[in-house]
Enzyme design. Sequence first.
Site, PDB file in Angstrom:
ATOM      1  N   ASN A  98     -39.210  32.149  -9.389  1.00 11.41           N
ATOM      2  CA  ASN A  98     -39.208  32.264  -7.743  1.00 11.41           C
ATOM      3  C   ASN A  98     -38.012  31.152  -7.359  1.00 11.41           C
ATOM      4  O   ASN A  98     -37.547  30.337  -7.961  1.00 11.41           O
ATOM      5  CB  ASN A  98     -40.598  31.756  -7.229  1.00 11.41           C
ATOM      6  CG  ASN A  98     -41.572  32.613  -7.729  1.00 11.41           C
ATOM      7  OD1 ASN A  98     -41.145  33.919  -8.128  1.00 11.41           O
ATOM      8  ND2 ASN A  98     -42.842  32.027  -7.747  1.00 11.41           N
ATOM      9  N   HIS A 150     -34.011  31.228 -11.506  1.00 10.40           N
ATOM     10  CA  HIS A 150     -33.137  32.047 -10.664  1.00 10.40           C
ATOM     11  C   HIS A 150     -32.405  31.329  -9.186  1.00 10.40           C
ATOM     12  O   HIS A 150     -31.922  31.901  -8.439  1.00 10.40           O
ATOM     13  CB  HIS A 150     -33.904  33.209 -10.084  1.00 10.40           C
ATOM     14  CG  HIS A 150     -34.393  34.154 -11.330  1.00 10.40           C
ATOM     15  ND1 HIS A 150     -35.425  34.934 -11.301  1.00 10.40           N
ATOM     16  CD2 HIS A 150     -33.713  34.319 -12.603  1.00 10.40           C
ATOM     17  CE1 HIS A 150     -35.601  35.723 -12.328  1.00 10.40           C
ATOM     18  NE2 HIS A 150     -34.665  35.297 -13.297  1.00 10.40           N
ATOM     19  N   CYS A 209     -18.318  27.504   4.472  1.00 12.59           N
ATOM     20  CA  CYS A 209     -18.239  26.238   3.838  1.00 12.59           C
ATOM     21  C   CYS A 209     -17.636  25.065   5.015  1.00 12.59           C
ATOM     22  O   CYS A 209     -16.535  25.364   5.412  1.00 12.59           O
ATOM     23  CB  CYS A 209     -17.227  26.129   2.685  1.00 12.59           C
ATOM     24  SG  CYS A 209     -16.875  24.398   2.056  1.00 12.59           S
ATOM     25  N   CYS A 242     -13.841  24.026   3.372  1.00 12.67           N
ATOM     26  CA  CYS A 242     -12.597  24.841   3.178  1.00 12.67           C
ATOM     27  C   CYS A 242     -12.768  26.108   3.943  1.00 12.67           C
ATOM     28  O   CYS A 242     -11.830  26.815   4.078  1.00 12.67           O
ATOM     29  CB  CYS A 242     -12.732  25.104   1.689  1.00 12.67           C
ATOM     30  SG  CYS A 242     -13.694  26.376   1.019  1.00 12.67           S
ATOM     31  N   ASN A 268     -52.828  37.913 -13.679  1.00 10.60           N
ATOM     32  CA  ASN A 268     -52.100  39.041 -12.754  1.00 10.60           C
ATOM     33  C   ASN A 268     -53.121  39.992 -12.252  1.00 10.60           C
ATOM     34  O   ASN A 268     -54.263  40.245 -12.928  1.00 10.60           O
ATOM     35  CB  ASN A 268     -51.062  39.690 -13.783  1.00 10.60           C
ATOM     36  CG  ASN A 268     -50.072  40.638 -12.814  1.00 10.60           C
ATOM     37  OD1 ASN A 268     -50.266  41.111 -11.899  1.00 10.60           O
ATOM     38  ND2 ASN A 268     -48.827  40.279 -13.210  1.00 10.60           N
TER      39      ASN A 268
HETATM   40  C1  BV8 Z   1     -28.852  38.323 -16.859  1.00  9.72           C
HETATM   41  C2  BV8 Z   1     -33.215  35.633  -7.563  1.00  9.72           C
HETATM   42  C3  BV8 Z   1     -26.842  38.785 -18.121  1.00  9.72           C
HETATM   43  C4  BV8 Z   1     -32.562  36.536  -6.449  1.00  9.72           C
HETATM   44  C5  BV8 Z   1     -33.875  37.390  -8.895  1.00  9.72           C
HETATM   45  C6  BV8 Z   1     -32.276  43.571 -20.596  1.00  9.72           C
HETATM   46  C7  BV8 Z   1     -33.000  44.522 -20.485  1.00  9.72           C
HETATM   47  C8  BV8 Z   1     -32.829  45.370 -19.192  1.00  9.72           C
HETATM   48  C9  BV8 Z   1     -32.110  44.821 -18.027  1.00  9.72           C
HETATM   49  C10 BV8 Z   1     -31.611  43.837 -18.227  1.00  9.72           C
HETATM   50  C11 BV8 Z   1     -31.649  43.039 -19.592  1.00  9.72           C
HETATM   51  N1  BV8 Z   1     -30.632  41.894 -19.305  1.00  9.72           N
HETATM   52  C12 BV8 Z   1     -30.206  41.989 -18.152  1.00  9.72           C
HETATM   53  C13 BV8 Z   1     -30.692  43.068 -17.529  1.00  9.72           C
HETATM   54  C14 BV8 Z   1     -30.546  43.524 -16.079  1.00  9.72           C
HETATM   55  C15 BV8 Z   1     -31.267  42.530 -15.140  1.00  9.72           C
HETATM   56  C16 BV8 Z   1     -32.792  42.929 -15.140  1.00  9.72           C
HETATM   57  O1  BV8 Z   1     -33.679  42.208 -15.755  1.00  9.72           O
HETATM   58  N2  BV8 Z   1     -33.244  44.100 -14.360  1.00  9.72           N
HETATM   59  C17 BV8 Z   1     -34.542  44.550 -14.747  1.00  9.72           C
HETATM   60  C18 BV8 Z   1     -35.021  44.757 -13.029  1.00  9.72           C
HETATM   61  C19 BV8 Z   1     -34.667  45.619 -15.497  1.00  9.72           C
HETATM   62  N3  BV8 Z   1     -31.265  41.308 -15.220  1.00  9.72           N
HETATM   63  C20 BV8 Z   1     -30.390  40.528 -14.710  1.00  9.72           C
HETATM   64  O2  BV8 Z   1     -29.361  40.806 -14.306  1.00  9.72           O
HETATM   65  C21 BV8 Z   1     -30.296  38.878 -15.098  1.00  9.72           C
HETATM   66  N4  BV8 Z   1     -29.101  38.382 -15.520  1.00  9.72           N
HETATM   67  O3  BV8 Z   1     -29.503  38.887 -17.717  1.00  9.72           O
HETATM   68  O4  BV8 Z   1     -27.436  37.995 -17.190  1.00  9.72           O
HETATM   69  C22 BV8 Z   1     -26.331  40.038 -17.950  1.00  9.72           C
HETATM   70  C23 BV8 Z   1     -25.179  39.926 -17.219  1.00  9.72           C
HETATM   71  C24 BV8 Z   1     -24.693  40.964 -16.710  1.00  9.72           C
HETATM   72  C25 BV8 Z   1     -25.220  42.254 -17.156  1.00  9.72           C
HETATM   73  C26 BV8 Z   1     -26.335  42.205 -18.126  1.00  9.72           C
HETATM   74  C27 BV8 Z   1     -26.824  41.133 -18.531  1.00  9.72           C
HETATM   75  C28 BV8 Z   1     -30.516  38.027 -13.887  1.00  9.72           C
HETATM   76  C29 BV8 Z   1     -31.839  38.352 -13.271  1.00  9.72           C
HETATM   77  C30 BV8 Z   1     -32.357  37.523 -11.961  1.00  9.72           C
HETATM   78  C31 BV8 Z   1     -32.225  38.289 -10.699  1.00  9.72           C
HETATM   79  N5  BV8 Z   1     -32.614  37.565  -9.469  1.00  9.72           N
HETATM   80  N6  BV8 Z   1     -34.085  36.556  -8.197  1.00  9.72           N
HETATM   81  C32 BV8 Z   1     -33.322  36.427  -5.324  1.00  9.72           C
HETATM   82  O5  BV8 Z   1     -34.676  36.270  -5.439  1.00  9.72           O
HETATM   83  O6  BV8 Z   1     -32.908  36.947  -4.181  1.00  9.72           O
HETATM   84  S1  BV8 Z   1     -35.102  38.254  -9.930  1.00  9.72           S
HETATM   85  C33 BV8 Z   1     -36.550  38.420  -9.020  1.00  9.72           C
HETATM   86  O7  BV8 Z   1     -37.376  39.233  -9.810  1.00  9.72           O
HETATM   87  C34 BV8 Z   1     -37.172  37.451  -8.570  1.00  9.72           C
HETATM   88  O8  BV8 Z   1     -36.729  36.117  -9.103  1.00  9.72           O
HETATM   89  C35 BV8 Z   1     -38.504  37.595  -9.301  1.00  9.72           C
HETATM   90  O9  BV8 Z   1     -39.221  36.210  -9.169  1.00  9.72           O
HETATM   91  C36 BV8 Z   1     -38.055  38.074 -10.366  1.00  9.72           C
HETATM   92  C37 BV8 Z   1     -38.969  38.870 -11.290  1.00  9.72           C
HETATM   93  O10 BV8 Z   1     -39.983  39.671 -10.406  1.00  9.72           O
HETATM   94  P1  BV8 Z   1     -41.482  39.366 -10.171  1.00  9.72           P
HETATM   95  O11 BV8 Z   1     -41.564  37.575 -10.224  1.00  9.72           O
HETATM   96  O12 BV8 Z   1     -42.122  39.487 -11.639  1.00  9.72           O
HETATM   97  O13 BV8 Z   1     -42.073  39.649  -9.035  1.00  9.72           O
HETATM   98  P2  BV8 Z   1     -42.756  41.114  -8.970  1.00  9.72           P
HETATM   99  O14 BV8 Z   1     -42.790  41.411  -7.616  1.00  9.72           O
HETATM  100  O15 BV8 Z   1     -41.936  42.094  -9.830  1.00  9.72           O
HETATM  101  O16 BV8 Z   1     -44.105  41.015  -9.654  1.00  9.72           O
HETATM  102  C38 BV8 Z   1     -45.246  40.343  -9.012  1.00  9.72           C
HETATM  103  C39 BV8 Z   1     -46.286  40.200  -9.743  1.00  9.72           C
HETATM  104  O17 BV8 Z   1     -47.277  39.259  -9.540  1.00  9.72           O
HETATM  105  C40 BV8 Z   1     -46.860  41.886  -9.956  1.00  9.72           C
HETATM  106  O18 BV8 Z   1     -47.139  42.095 -11.521  1.00  9.72           O
HETATM  107  C41 BV8 Z   1     -48.268  41.474  -9.296  1.00  9.72           C
HETATM  108  O19 BV8 Z   1     -49.284  42.330  -9.742  1.00  9.72           O
HETATM  109  C42 BV8 Z   1     -48.470  40.113  -9.315  1.00  9.72           C
HETATM  110  N7  BV8 Z   1     -49.325  39.653  -8.486  1.00  9.72           N
HETATM  111  C43 BV8 Z   1     -49.047  39.687  -6.939  1.00  9.72           C
HETATM  112  N8  BV8 Z   1     -50.079  39.174  -6.292  1.00  9.72           N
HETATM  113  C44 BV8 Z   1     -50.630  38.286  -7.087  1.00  9.72           C
HETATM  114  C45 BV8 Z   1     -50.048  38.695  -8.531  1.00  9.72           C
HETATM  115  N9  BV8 Z   1     -50.625  37.960  -9.649  1.00  9.72           N
HETATM  116  C46 BV8 Z   1     -51.628  36.995  -9.472  1.00  9.72           C
HETATM  117  N10 BV8 Z   1     -52.012  36.678  -8.308  1.00  9.72           N
HETATM  118  C47 BV8 Z   1     -51.658  37.263  -7.154  1.00  9.72           C
HETATM  119  N11 BV8 Z   1     -52.145  36.736  -5.855  1.00  9.72           N
END
Ligand code: BV8
Length: 249
Positions: free
Chosen positions: A104, A121, A150, A153, A216
């Site tokens: 987060n 992140h 900025c 700059c 979750n």
């Molecule tokens: C990278 C910041 C190297 C920005 C975020 C390997 C395989 C597949 C894909 C990839 C891989 N490696 C890299 C990738 C691509 C990509 C990726 O993972 N894509 C996914 C979508 C498939 N990853 C990247 O690009 C990462 N970089 O690996 O660098 C690289 C470089 C170039 C090319 C390739 C690789 C960077 C990832 C970071 C992205 N930035 N955030 C911003 O926030 O503005 S990620 C974003 O998603 C947030 O940080 C968030 O926290 C995060 C994860 O999501 P969740 O937190 O899980 O949130 P979500 O809504 O999905 O789920 C909420 C959950 O809570 C649900 O399950 C729900 O049921 C539950 N819930 C709800 N309420 C409750 C609850 N549980 C309990 N109690 C409750 N009350």
Amino acid sequence: MNESGDIVPVAELLRQAKKVVALTGAGISAESGIPTFRGKDGLWKNYRAEELATPYAFDRDPTLVWEWYNWRRGIIAPVEPNPGHKVLARWEKIFPEFTLITQNIDGLHWKAGSKNILELHGNIWKMRCTEEGTITDNHESPLKEIPPHCPSCGALLRPHVVWFGESLSPLILQRSFILSSQCEVILVIGTSAVVQPAASLPLSAAEAGAKIVEINLDPTPLTPYADFSFRGKSGEILPLIDKDLRRES
Ligand code: BV8
């Protein structure tokens, strides 16, 4: 894997543990009123987060991306940490080694009093100069200037967060994998476990012998690997575990 989840054995597991890691996602902040990434309320002007949280979107239209962050900052600014954040802040004081790794960017774990936090992140309250790379804190809400520039700059400022397609800080990532592979218990709270490389942390913990405790509302791709998997709200389940943990001590 214990589908229904049972507070007592998890509290017992934690009582025996010296090294504990918690990995949190957007779900832990949902009860504070912050929309999750992939939940139904996560859309903004019909854009999905994955379309806006990218360097390409920022290059193409920095104003649109900053309007989205300005909207999110406006939602996050007034909210308070919920009981789930507060339990994790307390656990930092009771376990010999407790590390909070969060996906987060809302800063609510800091607000709850946690100190030992790895922000995988980044943080929505920090900005980075696209020319100089300098990082500054900025809590303006709403932003006075969109997009912000900025002061030294004049170049565009960007949110100091990790976008899709960008690499995470190697230091933070390495430390997260080391601590995950050394812990006895990893709690995986409120994450859909789809974003990499964060989603690999619990598996590397389990490979090194750690127990996985998932909290979750819904099952996730991690659920089949979890030793315990609670279906429910983290703001309710974490206090129940904490209460049982305190019972003995
Ligand atoms: C990278 C910041 C190297 C920005 C975020 C390997 C395989 C597949 C894909 C990839 C891989 N490696 C890299 C990738 C691509 C990509 C990726 O993972 N894509 C996914 C979508 C498939 N990853 C990247 O690009 C990462 N970089 O690996 O660098 C690289 C470089 C170039 C090319 C390739 C690789 C960077 C990832 C970071 C992205 N930035 N955030 C911003 O926030 O503005 S990620 C974003 O998603 C947030 O940080 C968030 O926290 C995060 C994860 O999501 P969740 O937190 O899980 O949130 P979500 O809504 O999905 O789920 C909420 C959950 O809570 C649900 O399950 C729900 O049921 C539950 N819930 C709800 N309420 C409750 C609850 N549980 C309990 N109690 C409750 N009350």
